[in-house]
Design a protein around this motif. Structure first.
Motif, mmCIF file in Angstrom:
data_model
loop_
_atom_site.group_PDB
_atom_site.id
_atom_site.type_symbol
_atom_site.label_atom_id
_atom_site.label_comp_id
_atom_site.label_asym_id
_atom_site.label_seq_id
_atom_site.Cartn_x
_atom_site.Cartn_y
_atom_site.Cartn_z
ATOM 1 N N GLN A 30 46.397 50.806 48.592
ATOM 2 C CA GLN A 30 45.042 50.317 48.363
ATOM 3 C C GLN A 30 45.158 49.132 47.405
ATOM 4 O O GLN A 30 45.737 49.259 46.324
ATOM 5 N N VAL A 31 44.619 47.998 47.817
ATOM 6 C CA VAL A 31 44.742 46.787 47.008
ATOM 7 C C VAL A 31 43.358 46.269 46.634
ATOM 8 O O VAL A 31 42.478 46.139 47.488
ATOM 9 N N LYS A 32 43.186 46.012 45.340
ATOM 10 C CA LYS A 32 41.943 45.448 44.820
ATOM 11 C C LYS A 32 42.159 43.969 44.507
ATOM 12 O O LYS A 32 43.219 43.581 44.016
ATOM 13 N N PHE A 33 41.138 43.164 44.796
ATOM 14 C CA PHE A 33 41.208 41.729 44.549
ATOM 15 C C PHE A 33 40.089 41.317 43.585
ATOM 16 O O PHE A 33 38.942 41.740 43.742
ATOM 17 N N LEU A 34 40.438 40.494 42.604
ATOM 18 C CA LEU A 34 39.473 39.951 41.646
ATOM 19 C C LEU A 34 39.554 38.432 41.711
ATOM 20 O O LEU A 34 40.639 37.859 41.594
ATOM 21 N N SER A 35 38.411 37.789 41.892
ATOM 22 C CA SER A 35 38.383 36.336 42.041
ATOM 23 C C SER A 35 37.340 35.727 41.108
ATOM 24 O O SER A 35 36.239 36.263 40.945
ATOM 25 N N PHE A 36 37.702 34.580 40.503
ATOM 26 C CA PHE A 36 36.796 33.846 39.617
ATOM 27 C C PHE A 36 36.965 32.349 39.879
ATOM 28 O O PHE A 36 38.070 31.887 40.169
ATOM 29 N N VAL A 37 35.880 31.603 39.754
ATOM 30 C CA VAL A 37 35.927 30.150 39.923
ATOM 31 C C VAL A 37 35.303 29.490 38.700
ATOM 32 O O VAL A 37 34.210 29.869 38.259
ATOM 33 N N THR A 38 36.011 28.509 38.149
ATOM 34 C CA THR A 38 35.522 27.745 37.000
ATOM 35 C C THR A 38 35.329 26.297 37.435
ATOM 36 O O THR A 38 36.277 25.649 37.879
ATOM 37 N N ARG A 39 34.113 25.802 37.326
ATOM 38 C CA ARG A 39 33.825 24.410 37.690
ATOM 39 C C ARG A 39 34.023 23.491 36.492
ATOM 40 O O ARG A 39 33.761 23.872 35.354
ATOM 41 N N ARG A 115 47.631 46.748 43.115
ATOM 42 C CA ARG A 115 47.737 48.021 43.828
ATOM 43 C C ARG A 115 47.096 49.083 42.949
ATOM 44 O O ARG A 115 47.530 49.324 41.817
ATOM 45 N N SER A 116 46.036 49.722 43.455
ATOM 46 C CA SER A 116 45.301 50.673 42.630
ATOM 47 C C SER A 116 44.483 51.611 43.502
ATOM 48 O O SER A 116 43.842 51.188 44.464
ATOM 49 N N VAL A 164 39.237 31.657 29.687
ATOM 50 C CA VAL A 164 38.394 32.854 29.696
ATOM 51 C C VAL A 164 38.509 33.564 31.044
ATOM 52 O O VAL A 164 38.613 34.797 31.110
ATOM 53 N N ALA A 165 38.506 32.805 32.136
ATOM 54 C CA ALA A 165 38.627 33.403 33.468
ATOM 55 C C ALA A 165 39.943 34.160 33.609
ATOM 56 O O ALA A 165 39.985 35.268 34.160
ATOM 57 N N LYS A 166 41.025 33.585 33.093
ATOM 58 C CA LYS A 166 42.325 34.262 33.172
ATOM 59 C C LYS A 166 42.321 35.550 32.356
ATOM 60 O O LYS A 166 42.855 36.576 32.792
ATOM 61 N N PHE A 167 41.695 35.508 31.170
ATOM 62 C CA PHE A 167 41.635 36.714 30.335
ATOM 63 C C PHE A 167 40.811 37.801 31.022
ATOM 64 O O PHE A 167 41.213 38.968 31.066
ATOM 65 N N VAL A 168 39.650 37.425 31.563
ATOM 66 C CA VAL A 168 38.771 38.402 32.212
ATOM 67 C C VAL A 168 39.452 38.996 33.448
ATOM 68 O O VAL A 168 39.347 40.202 33.709
ATOM 69 N N ALA A 169 40.170 38.168 34.206
ATOM 70 C CA ALA A 169 40.872 38.663 35.394
ATOM 71 C C ALA A 169 41.940 39.682 35.011
ATOM 72 O O ALA A 169 42.063 40.744 35.637
ATOM 73 N N GLN A 170 42.714 39.374 33.979
ATOM 74 C CA GLN A 170 43.760 40.304 33.552
ATOM 75 C C GLN A 170 43.164 41.576 32.954
ATOM 76 O O GLN A 170 43.722 42.671 33.118
ATOM 77 N N ALA A 171 42.020 41.443 32.274
ATOM 78 C CA ALA A 171 41.348 42.629 31.733
ATOM 79 C C ALA A 171 40.908 43.545 32.869
ATOM 80 O O ALA A 171 41.063 44.772 32.800
ATOM 81 N N GLY A 172 40.360 42.961 33.927
ATOM 82 C CA GLY A 172 39.961 43.751 35.088
ATOM 83 C C GLY A 172 41.147 44.420 35.748
ATOM 84 O O GLY A 172 41.073 45.582 36.173
ATOM 85 N N ALA A 173 42.263 43.695 35.835
ATOM 86 C CA ALA A 173 43.472 44.260 36.434
ATOM 87 C C ALA A 173 43.976 45.449 35.621
ATOM 88 O O ALA A 173 44.392 46.470 36.180
ATOM 89 N N ARG A 175 42.205 47.457 33.805
ATOM 90 C CA ARG A 175 41.284 48.583 33.989
ATOM 91 C C ARG A 175 41.565 49.324 35.299
ATOM 92 O O ARG A 175 41.285 50.513 35.418
ATOM 93 N N LEU A 176 42.093 48.603 36.268
ATOM 94 C CA LEU A 176 42.372 49.206 37.570
ATOM 95 C C LEU A 176 43.735 49.882 37.631
ATOM 96 O O LEU A 176 44.015 50.649 38.545
ATOM 97 N N THR A 177 44.590 49.575 36.673
ATOM 98 C CA THR A 177 45.979 50.021 36.744
ATOM 99 C C THR A 177 46.202 51.323 35.980
ATOM 100 O O THR A 177 45.835 51.446 34.815
ATOM 101 N N LYS A 178 46.797 52.284 36.655
ATOM 102 C CA LYS A 178 47.248 53.506 36.003
ATOM 103 C C LYS A 178 48.729 53.684 36.323
ATOM 104 O O LYS A 178 49.346 52.828 36.966
ATOM 105 N N LYS A 179 49.311 54.788 35.894
ATOM 106 C CA LYS A 179 50.743 55.008 36.103
ATOM 107 C C LYS A 179 51.073 54.934 37.593
ATOM 108 O O LYS A 179 50.439 55.597 38.414
#
Length: 236
Positions: A30-39, A115-116, A164-173, A175-179
């Motif tokens: 199961q794969v989760k995708f997080l996307s952000f766009v900065t103009r 993968r989460s 900020v977008a990179k930090f938020v993306a990694q924070a989301g990742a 949160r999705l990651t467990k052992k």
């Protein structure tokens, strides 16, 4: 109008273990995708107040505004039964990750694949969740240093938004990651209209990400809407 979409992804390794002796059989993920766009022209808070006044309230307000801008472009999606080196298609029309009324002069895309087996809502934190993230305090200090170095940057607010977008993306990742879970791919790519989509169109296939594990296809499509034709009635 402007559209940016992802059409297909492929992973060399989906992060799973084969079902038989770890060597044979299928390993679905199961794969989760997080996307952000900065103009480059996005509205930003008054960063000068933050830098010059050293006011905690101004700092918090500026950070909240930057995070808000980032979260406003967030797209979360997931795909089941992803296999090693098998392309995953987002249908014949792709998945739109960003759309706007006007064609941006430049933008940066931040994209993470994880993968989460956790629910996707784990990555859907709001502004306050991001501000409470471990490491955000030290990150904001580094961000302030970046903004102070604005004289060496053509667009310090744009640079701050990307970080900020990179930090938020990694924070989301996280949160999705467990052992047993892991990040499968990551992209931070910048596009400039005169160079990359001067006519409003760009299509790329099998582009590799920063990890070397993910390959993806994407499309940029932009056009100017025709102005309405006003027909005047002839006088009789």
């Amino acid at each position: 109008m402007f559209y940016f979409r992802i059409d297909r992804v492929r992973f060399l390794d989906n992060g799973g273990i084969k079902s038989v002796l770890g060597v044979f059989g299928h390993d679905f993920a199961q794969v989760k995708f997080l996307s952000f766009v900065t103009r480059s022209d996005q509205t930003t808070p008054d960063l000068d107040d933050w830098v010059q006044k050293n006011d905690p309230a101004a700092k918090k307000s500026a950070l909240q505004a930057l995070v808000d801008d980032t979260l406003s472009t967030r797209i979360l999606t997931e795909v089941d039964r992803v296999q090693d080196n098998i392309p995953v298609s987002f249908g014949d029309t792709g998945l739109i990750l960003y759309e706007a009324e006007e064609i941006p002069e430049a933008f940066t895309w931040t994209f993470v694949a994880v993968r989460s087996a956790r629910e996707l809502r784990k990555a859907a934190g709001d502004v306050n969740d991001i501000l409470r993230e471990p490491g955000f305090s030290s990150f904001s200090t580094s961000l302030l240093s970046l903004i102070k170095a604005g004289s060496t940057l053509a667009n310090p607010a744009y640079a701050a938004g990307i970080e900020v977008a990179k930090f938020v993306a990694q924070a989301g990742a996280r949160r999705l990651t467990k052992k047993g879970d892991r990040q499968l791919g990551a992209v931070t790519g910048s596009f400039i209209r005169p160079e990359h989509y001067p006519q409003g169109i760009r299509e790329k296939r099998d582009v590799h990400d920063m990890t070397g594990n993910m390959f993806f296809d994407y499309t940029i499509f932009g056009y100017k809407r025709a102005l309405p034709v006003i027909r005047r009635k002839r006088k009789r």
